[in-house]
Design a protein around this motif. Structure first.
Motif, PDB file in Angstrom:
ATOM      1  N   ALA A   1       0.843  -1.201   0.000  1.00  0.00           N
ATOM      2  CA  ALA A   1       0.000   0.000   0.000  1.00  0.00           C
ATOM      3  C   ALA A   1       0.881   1.255   0.000  1.00  0.00           C
ATOM      4  N   ILE A   2       1.933   1.248   0.824  1.00  0.00           N
ATOM      5  CA  ILE A   2       2.833   2.413   0.856  1.00  0.00           C
ATOM      6  C   ILE A   2       3.603   2.521  -0.453  1.00  0.00           C
ATOM      7  N   VAL A   3       4.155   1.397  -0.901  1.00  0.00           N
ATOM      8  CA  VAL A   3       4.953   1.401  -2.140  1.00  0.00           C
ATOM      9  C   VAL A   3       4.118   1.935  -3.310  1.00  0.00           C
TER      10      VAL A   3
ATOM     11  N   HIS B   1      11.932   6.019  14.299  1.00  0.00           N
ATOM     12  CA  HIS B   1      11.367   4.988  15.168  1.00  0.00           C
ATOM     13  C   HIS B   1      10.057   4.499  14.559  1.00  0.00           C
ATOM     14  N   THR B   2      10.115   3.345  13.888  1.00  0.00           N
ATOM     15  CA  THR B   2       8.921   2.775  13.256  1.00  0.00           C
ATOM     16  C   THR B   2       9.215   1.324  12.921  1.00  0.00           C
ATOM     17  N   PHE B   3       8.178   0.598  12.502  1.00  0.00           N
ATOM     18  CA  PHE B   3       8.415  -0.721  11.930  1.00  0.00           C
ATOM     19  C   PHE B   3       9.157  -0.513  10.607  1.00  0.00           C
ATOM     20  N   ILE B   4      10.121  -1.378  10.337  1.00  0.00           N
ATOM     21  CA  ILE B   4      11.030  -1.184   9.199  1.00  0.00           C
ATOM     22  C   ILE B   4      10.306  -1.148   7.851  1.00  0.00           C
ATOM     23  N   ALA B   5       9.068  -1.648   7.794  1.00  0.00           N
ATOM     24  CA  ALA B   5       8.318  -1.639   6.523  1.00  0.00           C
ATOM     25  C   ALA B   5       8.187  -0.226   5.961  1.00  0.00           C
ATOM     26  N   THR B   6       8.079   0.780   6.835  1.00  0.00           N
ATOM     27  CA  THR B   6       7.965   2.155   6.350  1.00  0.00           C
ATOM     28  C   THR B   6       9.199   2.505   5.504  1.00  0.00           C
ATOM     29  N   TRP B   7      10.355   2.128   6.019  1.00  0.00           N
ATOM     30  CA  TRP B   7      11.605   2.397   5.295  1.00  0.00           C
ATOM     31  C   TRP B   7      11.726   1.522   4.045  1.00  0.00           C
TER      32      TRP B   7
ATOM     33  N   PRO C   1       4.537  10.113   7.608  1.00  0.00           N
ATOM     34  CA  PRO C   1       4.320   9.960   9.044  1.00  0.00           C
ATOM     35  C   PRO C   1       3.670   8.610   9.327  1.00  0.00           C
ATOM     36  N   VAL C   2       3.996   8.043  10.470  1.00  0.00           N
ATOM     37  CA  VAL C   2       3.399   6.769  10.897  1.00  0.00           C
ATOM     38  C   VAL C   2       2.557   7.061  12.138  1.00  0.00           C
ATOM     39  N   HIS C   3       1.335   6.596  12.156  1.00  0.00           N
ATOM     40  CA  HIS C   3       0.492   6.750  13.355  1.00  0.00           C
ATOM     41  C   HIS C   3       0.850   5.580  14.277  1.00  0.00           C
TER      42      HIS C   3
ATOM     43  N   GLU D   1       0.387   8.827   4.591  1.00  0.00           N
ATOM     44  CA  GLU D   1       0.256   8.349   5.971  1.00  0.00           C
ATOM     45  C   GLU D   1       0.430   6.830   6.031  1.00  0.00           C
ATOM     46  N   ASP D   2       1.329   6.373   6.893  1.00  0.00           N
ATOM     47  CA  ASP D   2       1.419   4.943   7.191  1.00  0.00           C
ATOM     48  C   ASP D   2       0.445   4.692   8.342  1.00  0.00           C
ATOM     49  N   ALA D   3      -0.753   4.196   7.965  1.00  0.00           N
ATOM     50  CA  ALA D   3      -1.833   3.993   8.930  1.00  0.00           C
ATOM     51  C   ALA D   3      -1.995   2.519   9.285  1.00  0.00           C
ATOM     52  N   ALA D   4      -0.917   1.749   9.121  1.00  0.00           N
ATOM     53  CA  ALA D   4      -0.980   0.295   9.325  1.00  0.00           C
ATOM     54  C   ALA D   4      -1.406  -0.089  10.733  1.00  0.00           C
ATOM     55  N   GLN D   5      -1.226   0.844  11.698  1.00  0.00           N
ATOM     56  CA  GLN D   5      -1.561   0.531  13.095  1.00  0.00           C
ATOM     57  C   GLN D   5      -2.725   1.375  13.593  1.00  0.00           C
ATOM     58  N   ALA D   6      -3.436   2.046  12.696  1.00  0.00           N
ATOM     59  CA  ALA D   6      -4.360   3.097  13.165  1.00  0.00           C
ATOM     60  C   ALA D   6      -5.767   3.029  12.586  1.00  0.00           C
TER      61      ALA D   6
ATOM     62  N   PHE E   1      -3.047   1.302   4.739  1.00  0.00           N
ATOM     63  CA  PHE E   1      -3.458   0.413   5.833  1.00  0.00           C
ATOM     64  C   PHE E   1      -2.920  -0.996   5.580  1.00  0.00           C
ATOM     65  N   SER E   2      -2.668  -1.713   6.673  1.00  0.00           N
ATOM     66  CA  SER E   2      -2.303  -3.126   6.607  1.00  0.00           C
ATOM     67  C   SER E   2      -3.415  -3.941   7.263  1.00  0.00           C
ATOM     68  N   PHE E   3      -3.681  -5.104   6.693  1.00  0.00           N
ATOM     69  CA  PHE E   3      -4.637  -6.021   7.334  1.00  0.00           C
ATOM     70  C   PHE E   3      -3.940  -7.303   7.772  1.00  0.00           C
TER      71      PHE E   3
ATOM     72  N   ASP F   1      -2.483 -12.038   4.513  1.00  0.00           N
ATOM     73  CA  ASP F   1      -2.019 -10.681   4.225  1.00  0.00           C
ATOM     74  C   ASP F   1      -3.071  -9.865   3.497  1.00  0.00           C
ATOM     75  N   GLY F   2      -2.973  -8.564   3.640  1.00  0.00           N
ATOM     76  CA  GLY F   2      -3.855  -7.657   2.917  1.00  0.00           C
ATOM     77  C   GLY F   2      -3.503  -6.229   3.245  1.00  0.00           C
ATOM     78  N   GLY F   3      -3.968  -5.316   2.422  1.00  0.00           N
ATOM     79  CA  GLY F   3      -3.730  -3.900   2.679  1.00  0.00           C
ATOM     80  C   GLY F   3      -4.685  -3.062   1.852  1.00  0.00           C
TER      81      GLY F   3
ATOM     82  N   HIS G   1       8.510  -3.604  20.349  1.00  0.00           N
ATOM     83  CA  HIS G   1       8.242  -2.984  19.038  1.00  0.00           C
ATOM     84  C   HIS G   1       8.948  -1.641  18.951  1.00  0.00           C
ATOM     85  N   TYR G   2      10.217  -1.600  18.561  1.00  0.00           N
ATOM     86  CA  TYR G   2      10.959  -2.638  17.854  1.00  0.00           C
ATOM     87  C   TYR G   2      12.363  -2.635  18.434  1.00  0.00           C
ATOM     88  N   PRO G   3      13.016  -3.789  18.527  1.00  0.00           N
ATOM     89  CA  PRO G   3      14.296  -3.841  19.254  1.00  0.00           C
ATOM     90  C   PRO G   3      15.477  -3.244  18.492  1.00  0.00           C
TER      91      PRO G   3
HETATM   92  C1  LIG Z   1       2.371  -3.806   9.747  1.00  0.00           C
HETATM   93  C2  LIG Z   1       3.015  -2.555   9.321  1.00  0.00           C
HETATM   94  C3  LIG Z   1       3.359  -2.307   7.986  1.00  0.00           C
HETATM   95  C4  LIG Z   1       3.332  -3.356   6.918  1.00  0.00           C
HETATM   96  O1  LIG Z   1       2.144  -4.036   6.766  1.00  0.00           O
HETATM   97  P1  LIG Z   1       2.147  -5.512   6.102  1.00  0.00           P
HETATM   98  O2  LIG Z   1       0.699  -5.765   5.834  1.00  0.00           O
HETATM   99  O3  LIG Z   1       2.740  -6.448   7.092  1.00  0.00           O
HETATM  100  O4  LIG Z   1       2.942  -5.439   4.849  1.00  0.00           O
HETATM  101  C5  LIG Z   1       3.840  -1.065   7.651  1.00  0.00           C
HETATM  102  N1  LIG Z   1       4.014  -0.104   8.575  1.00  0.00           N
HETATM  103  C6  LIG Z   1       3.727  -0.308   9.870  1.00  0.00           C
HETATM  104  C7  LIG Z   1       3.920   0.808  10.836  1.00  0.00           C
HETATM  105  C8  LIG Z   1       3.226  -1.544  10.290  1.00  0.00           C
HETATM  106  O5  LIG Z   1       2.961  -1.738  11.587  1.00  0.00           O
END
Ligand SMILES: *Cc1c(COP(=O)(O)O)cnc(C)c1O
Length: 371
Positions: free
Chosen positions: A63-65, A84-90, A130-132, A156-161, A179-181, A192-194, A309-311
Protein backbone atom coordinates in the motif's frame (compact mmCIF):
# COMPACT_ATOMS: atom_id res chain seq x y z
CA UNK A 1 -2.67 -18.69 34.14
CA UNK A 2 -0.64 -17.33 31.24
CA UNK A 3 -1.53 -14.16 29.41
CA UNK A 4 -0.62 -14.46 25.72
CA UNK A 5 0.58 -11.32 23.99
CA UNK A 6 -2.18 -11.69 21.43
CA UNK A 7 -4.67 -14.49 20.82
CA UNK A 8 -5.35 -14.56 17.09
CA UNK A 9 -7.85 -17.42 17.37
CA UNK A 10 -10.09 -15.41 19.72
CA UNK A 11 -11.60 -13.14 17.04
CA UNK A 12 -12.43 -16.23 14.98
CA UNK A 13 -14.08 -17.89 17.97
CA UNK A 14 -16.17 -14.75 18.61
CA UNK A 15 -17.30 -14.41 14.97
CA UNK A 16 -17.24 -18.06 13.88
CA UNK A 17 -20.77 -18.19 12.48
CA UNK A 18 -20.37 -14.99 10.45
CA UNK A 19 -16.88 -15.84 9.18
CA UNK A 20 -17.84 -19.40 8.26
CA UNK A 21 -20.87 -18.17 6.32
CA UNK A 22 -18.76 -15.59 4.46
CA UNK A 23 -16.15 -18.26 3.64
CA UNK A 24 -18.78 -20.60 2.20
CA UNK A 25 -20.24 -17.75 0.14
CA UNK A 26 -16.85 -17.04 -1.47
CA UNK A 27 -15.88 -20.69 -1.97
CA UNK A 28 -19.12 -21.37 -3.80
CA UNK A 29 -19.01 -18.17 -5.87
CA UNK A 30 -16.20 -19.10 -8.24
CA UNK A 31 -14.86 -15.51 -7.93
CA UNK A 32 -11.57 -15.43 -6.04
CA UNK A 33 -9.85 -12.18 -7.07
CA UNK A 34 -11.11 -8.64 -7.70
CA UNK A 35 -14.75 -9.63 -7.48
CA UNK A 36 -17.83 -8.46 -5.59
CA UNK A 37 -16.34 -8.93 -2.10
CA UNK A 38 -13.49 -6.57 -2.97
CA UNK A 39 -15.84 -4.01 -4.44
CA UNK A 40 -18.05 -4.14 -1.38
CA UNK A 41 -15.15 -4.04 1.06
CA UNK A 42 -13.57 -1.07 -0.71
CA UNK A 43 -16.84 0.86 -0.51
CA UNK A 44 -17.44 -0.11 3.12
CA UNK A 45 -13.91 0.72 4.29
CA UNK A 46 -13.92 4.01 2.39
CA UNK A 47 -17.21 4.94 4.06
CA UNK A 48 -15.83 3.90 7.45
CA UNK A 49 -12.85 6.21 6.93
CA UNK A 50 -15.12 9.11 5.99
CA UNK A 51 -16.54 8.56 2.53
CA UNK A 52 -13.27 8.51 0.62
CA UNK A 53 -11.89 6.23 -2.07
CA UNK A 54 -10.34 2.89 -1.16
CA UNK A 55 -8.20 0.55 -3.25
CA UNK A 56 -7.45 -2.87 -1.77
CA UNK A 57 -3.95 -4.30 -2.28
CA UNK A 58 -1.91 -7.32 -1.22
CA UNK A 59 -0.26 -5.96 1.94
CA UNK A 60 0.39 -2.86 4.01
CA UNK A 61 3.91 -2.66 2.62
CA UNK A 62 2.54 -2.67 -0.93
CA UNK A 63 0.00 0.00 0.00
CA UNK A 64 2.83 2.41 0.86
CA UNK A 65 4.95 1.40 -2.14
CA UNK A 66 2.08 1.81 -4.59
CA UNK A 67 1.16 5.28 -3.32
CA UNK A 68 4.79 6.38 -3.62
CA UNK A 69 4.99 4.90 -7.12
CA UNK A 70 1.69 6.54 -8.08
CA UNK A 71 3.31 9.84 -7.03
CA UNK A 72 6.22 9.01 -9.39
CA UNK A 73 8.69 8.84 -6.53
CA UNK A 74 11.77 6.78 -7.29
CA UNK A 75 15.55 6.83 -7.79
CA UNK A 76 17.27 10.11 -6.84
CA UNK A 77 14.35 11.12 -4.61
CA UNK A 78 14.35 11.37 -0.82
CA UNK A 79 11.42 10.54 1.42
CA UNK A 80 11.29 11.54 5.07
CA UNK A 81 10.40 8.70 7.45
CA UNK A 82 10.35 8.35 11.25
CA UNK A 83 13.57 6.98 12.76
CA UNK A 84 11.37 4.99 15.17
CA UNK A 85 8.92 2.77 13.26
CA UNK A 86 8.42 -0.72 11.93
CA UNK A 87 11.03 -1.18 9.20
CA UNK A 88 8.32 -1.64 6.52
CA UNK A 89 7.97 2.15 6.35
CA UNK A 90 11.61 2.40 5.29
CA UNK A 91 11.47 -0.69 3.07
CA UNK A 92 8.56 0.80 1.14
CA UNK A 93 10.61 3.89 0.33
CA UNK A 94 13.64 1.78 -0.61
CA UNK A 95 11.47 -0.42 -2.85
CA UNK A 96 10.75 2.59 -5.09
CA UNK A 97 14.47 3.30 -5.44
CA UNK A 98 14.20 6.42 -3.28
CA UNK A 99 16.26 7.02 -0.12
CA UNK A 100 14.60 7.04 3.32
CA UNK A 101 15.70 10.08 5.36
CA UNK A 102 14.99 9.60 9.07
CA UNK A 103 13.59 12.19 11.44
CA UNK A 104 13.67 11.61 15.19
CA UNK A 105 10.53 11.03 17.27
CA UNK A 106 8.98 13.00 20.06
CA UNK A 107 9.73 10.44 22.80
CA UNK A 108 6.44 11.16 24.57
CA UNK A 109 4.17 10.57 21.56
CA UNK A 110 6.53 8.08 19.81
CA UNK A 111 5.55 9.82 16.54
CA UNK A 112 7.81 11.91 14.36
CA UNK A 113 8.55 15.31 15.79
CA UNK A 114 7.22 17.97 13.39
CA UNK A 115 9.74 20.48 14.76
CA UNK A 116 12.58 18.30 13.46
CA UNK A 117 11.21 18.07 9.89
CA UNK A 118 12.50 21.28 8.29
CA UNK A 119 16.12 20.37 8.90
CA UNK A 120 15.69 17.08 7.00
CA UNK A 121 14.32 18.65 3.80
CA UNK A 122 16.72 18.90 0.84
CA UNK A 123 16.15 19.80 -2.84
CA UNK A 124 15.63 16.05 -3.47
CA UNK A 125 12.90 15.55 -0.85
CA UNK A 126 9.57 14.54 -2.39
CA UNK A 127 7.39 13.29 0.47
CA UNK A 128 6.96 12.78 4.19
CA UNK A 129 5.62 9.46 5.50
CA UNK A 130 4.32 9.96 9.04
CA UNK A 131 3.40 6.77 10.90
CA UNK A 132 0.49 6.75 13.35
CA UNK A 133 2.62 4.55 15.56
CA UNK A 134 1.02 2.14 18.03
CA UNK A 135 -2.42 3.52 17.03
CA UNK A 136 -1.81 7.11 18.04
CA UNK A 137 -2.35 9.73 15.31
CA UNK A 138 0.67 11.80 14.34
CA UNK A 139 0.23 15.59 14.32
CA UNK A 140 -1.04 15.92 10.75
CA UNK A 141 -1.63 19.70 10.85
CA UNK A 142 1.94 20.42 11.90
CA UNK A 143 3.38 17.88 9.44
CA UNK A 144 1.10 19.14 6.67
CA UNK A 145 2.25 22.71 7.24
CA UNK A 146 5.89 21.72 6.71
CA UNK A 147 4.94 19.67 3.64
CA UNK A 148 3.00 22.58 2.14
CA UNK A 149 5.86 24.99 2.76
CA UNK A 150 8.26 22.76 0.82
CA UNK A 151 5.81 21.39 -1.77
CA UNK A 152 6.02 17.80 -0.49
CA UNK A 153 3.46 15.01 -0.59
CA UNK A 154 2.28 13.40 2.66
CA UNK A 155 1.66 9.65 2.68
CA UNK A 156 0.26 8.35 5.97
CA UNK A 157 1.42 4.94 7.19
CA UNK A 158 -1.83 3.99 8.93
CA UNK A 159 -0.98 0.29 9.33
CA UNK A 160 -1.56 0.53 13.10
CA UNK A 161 -4.36 3.10 13.16
CA UNK A 162 -7.63 1.71 11.77
CA UNK A 163 -10.41 3.80 13.27
CA UNK A 164 -8.18 6.35 15.02
CA UNK A 165 -9.22 9.99 14.77
CA UNK A 166 -7.19 13.16 14.30
CA UNK A 167 -9.11 16.25 15.53
CA UNK A 168 -12.35 14.31 15.18
CA UNK A 169 -11.59 13.13 11.67
CA UNK A 170 -10.98 9.43 10.97
CA UNK A 171 -7.50 8.52 9.86
CA UNK A 172 -7.49 7.61 6.22
CA UNK A 173 -7.44 9.96 3.32
CA UNK A 174 -6.63 13.43 4.48
CA UNK A 175 -3.66 12.77 2.24
CA UNK A 176 -3.25 9.18 1.14
CA UNK A 177 -3.24 6.59 3.89
CA UNK A 178 -1.81 3.09 3.68
CA UNK A 179 -3.46 0.41 5.83
CA UNK A 180 -2.30 -3.13 6.61
CA UNK A 181 -4.64 -6.02 7.33
CA UNK A 182 -1.91 -8.30 8.69
CA UNK A 183 -3.71 -10.65 11.11
CA UNK A 184 -2.46 -8.91 14.27
CA UNK A 185 -3.56 -5.41 13.25
CA UNK A 186 -6.69 -3.78 14.73
CA UNK A 187 -8.51 -4.80 11.56
CA UNK A 188 -6.79 -8.02 10.52
CA UNK A 189 -7.44 -10.50 7.74
CA UNK A 190 -6.74 -14.22 7.98
CA UNK A 191 -3.67 -13.68 5.85
CA UNK A 192 -2.02 -10.68 4.22
CA UNK A 193 -3.86 -7.66 2.92
CA UNK A 194 -3.73 -3.90 2.68
CA UNK A 195 -5.51 -0.86 1.30
CA UNK A 196 -4.95 2.71 0.22
CA UNK A 197 -7.57 5.25 1.28
CA UNK A 198 -7.55 8.69 -0.28
CA UNK A 199 -9.78 11.55 -1.41
CA UNK A 200 -7.69 11.97 -4.53
CA UNK A 201 -9.52 10.25 -7.40
CA UNK A 202 -6.56 10.39 -9.79
CA UNK A 203 -4.20 8.92 -7.21
CA UNK A 204 -6.67 6.13 -6.38
CA UNK A 205 -7.03 5.32 -10.08
CA UNK A 206 -3.27 5.11 -10.47
CA UNK A 207 -2.90 2.76 -7.48
CA UNK A 208 -5.74 0.65 -8.93
CA UNK A 209 -3.82 0.42 -12.19
CA UNK A 210 -0.49 -0.40 -10.52
CA UNK A 211 -1.90 -3.18 -8.30
CA UNK A 212 -3.14 -5.17 -11.31
CA UNK A 213 -0.30 -5.32 -13.86
CA UNK A 214 -0.84 -1.72 -14.92
CA UNK A 215 -4.05 -2.73 -16.61
CA UNK A 216 -7.74 -1.99 -16.27
CA UNK A 217 -8.71 -3.61 -19.57
CA UNK A 218 -7.36 -7.15 -19.77
CA UNK A 219 -4.11 -7.39 -21.79
CA UNK A 220 -3.89 -3.60 -22.23
CA UNK A 221 -0.98 -2.51 -20.05
CA UNK A 222 -0.65 1.25 -19.58
CA UNK A 223 2.20 1.22 -17.04
CA UNK A 224 4.60 -1.35 -15.55
CA UNK A 225 2.35 -2.44 -12.73
CA UNK A 226 2.67 -5.29 -10.31
CA UNK A 227 0.46 -8.01 -8.87
CA UNK A 228 -0.79 -6.87 -5.47
CA UNK A 229 -4.42 -7.84 -5.02
CA UNK A 230 -6.56 -8.70 -2.01
CA UNK A 231 -8.17 -12.16 -2.24
CA UNK A 232 -11.95 -12.30 -2.30
CA UNK A 233 -11.77 -14.58 0.74
CA UNK A 234 -9.80 -11.98 2.71
CA UNK A 235 -12.11 -9.19 1.56
CA UNK A 236 -15.07 -11.23 2.83
CA UNK A 237 -13.35 -11.81 6.22
CA UNK A 238 -12.54 -8.10 6.49
CA UNK A 239 -16.16 -7.11 5.71
CA UNK A 240 -17.32 -9.17 8.69
CA UNK A 241 -14.60 -7.87 11.00
CA UNK A 242 -15.07 -4.23 9.96
CA UNK A 243 -18.55 -4.26 11.51
CA UNK A 244 -16.90 -5.11 14.86
CA UNK A 245 -13.93 -2.74 14.64
CA UNK A 246 -15.37 0.13 16.67
CA UNK A 247 -16.43 -2.21 19.46
CA UNK A 248 -13.03 -3.90 19.45
CA UNK A 249 -11.21 -0.56 19.50
CA UNK A 250 -13.40 0.49 22.46
CA UNK A 251 -12.38 -2.68 24.30
CA UNK A 252 -8.70 -1.92 23.60
CA UNK A 253 -9.26 1.56 24.94
CA UNK A 254 -10.80 0.17 28.14
CA UNK A 255 -7.76 -2.07 28.69
CA UNK A 256 -5.43 0.89 28.06
CA UNK A 257 -7.48 2.96 30.52
CA UNK A 258 -6.99 0.37 33.25
CA UNK A 259 -3.26 0.11 32.57
CA UNK A 260 -2.89 3.89 32.64
CA UNK A 261 -4.78 4.20 35.93
CA UNK A 262 -3.46 1.15 37.74
CA UNK A 263 0.16 1.50 36.61
CA UNK A 264 0.33 5.27 37.20
CA UNK A 265 3.18 6.72 39.23
CA UNK A 266 5.35 3.60 39.35
CA UNK A 267 9.06 4.27 39.70
CA UNK A 268 11.06 3.46 36.61
CA UNK A 269 8.07 3.10 34.28
CA UNK A 270 7.03 5.65 31.62
CA UNK A 271 3.45 5.13 30.45
CA UNK A 272 2.15 6.07 27.00
CA UNK A 273 0.37 9.43 26.84
CA UNK A 274 -2.58 10.67 24.79
CA UNK A 275 -3.47 14.05 23.29
CA UNK A 276 -6.83 15.81 23.42
CA UNK A 277 -6.82 16.10 19.64
CA UNK A 278 -6.09 12.45 18.97
CA UNK A 279 -8.26 9.39 19.46
CA UNK A 280 -5.74 6.60 20.06
CA UNK A 281 -6.81 3.08 19.03
CA UNK A 282 -4.16 1.29 21.12
CA UNK A 283 -2.83 -1.12 18.53
CA UNK A 284 -0.04 -1.53 21.08
CA UNK A 285 0.36 -0.45 24.70
CA UNK A 286 4.02 0.53 24.90
CA UNK A 287 5.76 1.43 28.15
CA UNK A 288 9.38 2.48 28.61
CA UNK A 289 11.77 1.28 31.25
CA UNK A 290 15.56 1.43 31.61
CA UNK A 291 15.71 -2.20 32.81
CA UNK A 292 13.68 -3.64 29.98
CA UNK A 293 15.33 -7.06 29.87
CA UNK A 294 14.86 -7.52 33.61
CA UNK A 295 11.22 -6.49 33.59
CA UNK A 296 10.48 -8.61 30.53
CA UNK A 297 12.07 -11.68 32.14
CA UNK A 298 10.11 -11.22 35.36
CA UNK A 299 6.85 -10.75 33.43
CA UNK A 300 7.56 -13.91 31.43
CA UNK A 301 8.20 -15.80 34.66
CA UNK A 302 4.83 -14.53 35.89
CA UNK A 303 3.13 -15.89 32.76
CA UNK A 304 2.75 -12.51 31.05
CA UNK A 305 4.01 -12.51 27.48
CA UNK A 306 5.36 -9.22 26.17
CA UNK A 307 7.04 -8.14 22.94
CA UNK A 308 9.33 -5.32 21.85
CA UNK A 309 8.24 -2.98 19.04
CA UNK A 310 10.96 -2.64 17.85
CA UNK A 311 14.30 -3.84 19.25
CA UNK A 312 16.48 -2.63 16.36
CA UNK A 313 15.97 0.81 14.82
CA UNK A 314 15.79 0.59 11.01
CA UNK A 315 19.07 2.50 10.56
CA UNK A 316 20.82 -0.09 12.77
CA UNK A 317 19.45 -3.02 10.73
CA UNK A 318 21.75 -4.83 8.34
CA UNK A 319 19.22 -4.08 5.60
CA UNK A 320 20.09 -0.38 5.78
CA UNK A 321 23.83 -0.67 6.44
CA UNK A 322 24.30 0.90 2.99
CA UNK A 323 23.15 4.26 4.36
CA UNK A 324 26.20 4.29 6.61
CA UNK A 325 24.37 5.91 9.53
CA UNK A 326 26.77 5.98 12.46
CA UNK A 327 25.77 4.38 15.76
CA UNK A 328 24.41 7.13 17.99
CA UNK A 329 23.43 9.31 15.01
CA UNK A 330 19.74 8.92 15.88
CA UNK A 331 19.92 8.77 19.66
CA UNK A 332 16.19 8.98 20.36
CA UNK A 333 15.36 6.06 18.07
CA UNK A 334 18.17 4.05 19.62
CA UNK A 335 17.05 4.87 23.13
CA UNK A 336 13.45 3.86 22.38
CA UNK A 337 14.67 0.63 20.77
CA UNK A 338 16.44 -0.14 24.04
CA UNK A 339 13.63 0.86 26.40
CA UNK A 340 10.22 0.09 24.87
CA UNK A 341 8.14 -2.87 26.00
CA UNK A 342 4.68 -3.78 24.74
CA UNK A 343 2.21 -5.16 27.28
CA UNK A 344 -0.57 -7.49 26.09
CA UNK A 345 -3.52 -5.58 24.68
CA UNK A 346 -6.42 -6.57 22.47
CA UNK A 347 -10.18 -6.83 22.38
CA UNK A 348 -10.14 -10.35 23.79
CA UNK A 349 -8.14 -9.87 26.98
CA UNK A 350 -10.29 -10.69 29.99
CA UNK A 351 -10.53 -8.46 33.07
CA UNK A 352 -8.68 -11.14 35.02
CA UNK A 353 -5.86 -11.20 32.50
CA UNK A 354 -5.55 -7.41 32.63
CA UNK A 355 -5.42 -7.65 36.40
CA UNK A 356 -2.70 -10.29 36.18
CA UNK A 357 -0.61 -8.07 33.88
CA UNK A 358 -0.98 -5.11 36.25
CA UNK A 359 -0.01 -7.18 39.29
CA UNK A 360 2.98 -8.68 37.46
CA UNK A 361 4.25 -5.23 36.41
CA UNK A 362 4.00 -3.96 40.01
CA UNK A 363 5.97 -6.95 41.28
CA UNK A 364 8.36 -7.04 38.33
CA UNK A 365 9.32 -3.37 38.69
CA UNK A 366 10.14 -3.93 42.33
CA UNK A 367 12.73 -6.37 40.98
CA UNK A 368 11.07 -9.41 42.48
CA UNK A 369 10.00 -12.53 40.68
CA UNK A 370 6.25 -12.91 41.03
CA UNK A 371 4.94 -15.47 43.48
C1 LIG B 1 2.37 -3.81 9.75
C2 LIG B 1 3.01 -2.56 9.32
C3 LIG B 1 3.36 -2.31 7.99
C4 LIG B 1 3.33 -3.36 6.92
O1 LIG B 1 2.14 -4.04 6.77
P1 LIG B 1 2.15 -5.51 6.10
O2 LIG B 1 0.70 -5.77 5.83
O3 LIG B 1 2.74 -6.45 7.09
O4 LIG B 1 2.94 -5.44 4.85
C5 LIG B 1 3.84 -1.07 7.65
N1 LIG B 1 4.01 -0.10 8.58
C6 LIG B 1 3.73 -0.31 9.87
C7 LIG B 1 3.92 0.81 10.84
C8 LIG B 1 3.23 -1.54 10.29
O5 LIG B 1 2.96 -1.74 11.59
Amino acid sequence: MTVPFLDLAAPYAELKAELDAATQRVLASGRYLLGPENEAFEAEFAAYCGGRRCVSVGSGLDAIVLVLRALDIGADDEVIVPSHTFIATWLAVAATGATPVPVEPDPLTFNLDPAALDAAVTPRTRAIVPVHLYGRPADLDAIGAVAARHGLAVVEDAAQAHGARYKGERIGGRYAAAFSFYPGKNLGALGDGGAVVTDDAALAAKVRLLRNYGSTVKYHHEVKGTNSRLDELQAAMLRVKLTHLDEWNARRSAVAGRYRTELAGLDGLVLPTTSEWAEHVWHLFVVRTADRAGLQDRLTAAGVHTLVHYPIAPHRSAAFAELGTAPGALPLAERLAAEVLSLPIGPHLTDDQVGQVIAAVHTGLAGRAAA
